[in-house]
Scaffold this motif. Structure first.
Motif: not given
Length: 190
Positions: A60-70, A75-76, A153-160, A184-186
């Protein structure tokens, strides 16, 4: 009118915990499931294996809008945070950080130099490591999956789950993440 206002306030109160994510002095989001280690990947892998968890590197990096989104939207979520806490040993690498990282091959570099070595250009990027890393391998050679960018969230939990359950190593239809994810989506659509 009062009903609408009360409804909006209730919705705001319920959504507030998801929107709040603590940010440290380094400008990176904090989470209980992120480990503070010496960033010696061999040691981190050994500790992950001892705990029965999978090693996950998140860049990750400071100020990353995509990290913030995740962090704020994915993740929350309690079910995802709990799954990470229970199943993964997560080490963060700052794309522009100066802390020393020791790769599996013994190479020692700053976080930013290691990210360059691994060819990481975007954040967040998540590397999921094999439980057994051949001697002399770099982290990218021991990666079983890469999650580049922000996902829902769905893609993330599926990957995990796909990584945790080692579907990548199976001979079945779930060996390919895209097929597993589509199934999993189905199932969720129901």
């Amino acid at each position: 009118m009062l009903k609408k206002i009360l409804g909006a306030l209730v919705a705001l109160c319920l959504a507030a915990p998801l929107a709040l994510a603590e940010i440290g002095d380094d400008g990176l989001h904090k989470a209980d499931w992120i480990r503070d280690t010496f960033k010696d990947l061999s040691e981190d892998l050994a500790e992950a294996n001892d705990e029965g968890k999978r090693l996950m590197l998140i860049l990750e990096q400071r100020g990353c809008i995509y990290c913030k989104q995740m962090h704020e939207e994915v993740f929350s979520r309690p079910e995802i945070a709990a799954y990470l806490e229970e199943n993964f040993f997560v080490v963060r690498i700052n794309l522009y950080g100066d802390l020393e990282v020791t790769d599996f091959d013994g190479d020692m570099r700053s976080e930013k130099q290691m990210a360059r070595k691994w060819g990481i250009m975007f954040t967040p990027t998540i590397l999921f490591l094999d439980e057994n890393v051949p001697e002399g391998s770099a982290a990218t050679q021991a990666t079983v999956a890469v999650m580049p960018g922000a996902f829902k969230a769905g893609t993330t939990i599926d990957m995990l789950t796909w990584v945790r359950e080692k579907f990548y190593a199976s001979d079945g239809p779930d060996a390919e993440f895209q097929r597993y994810h589509a199934r999993k989506i189905a199932e969720r659509a129901g």
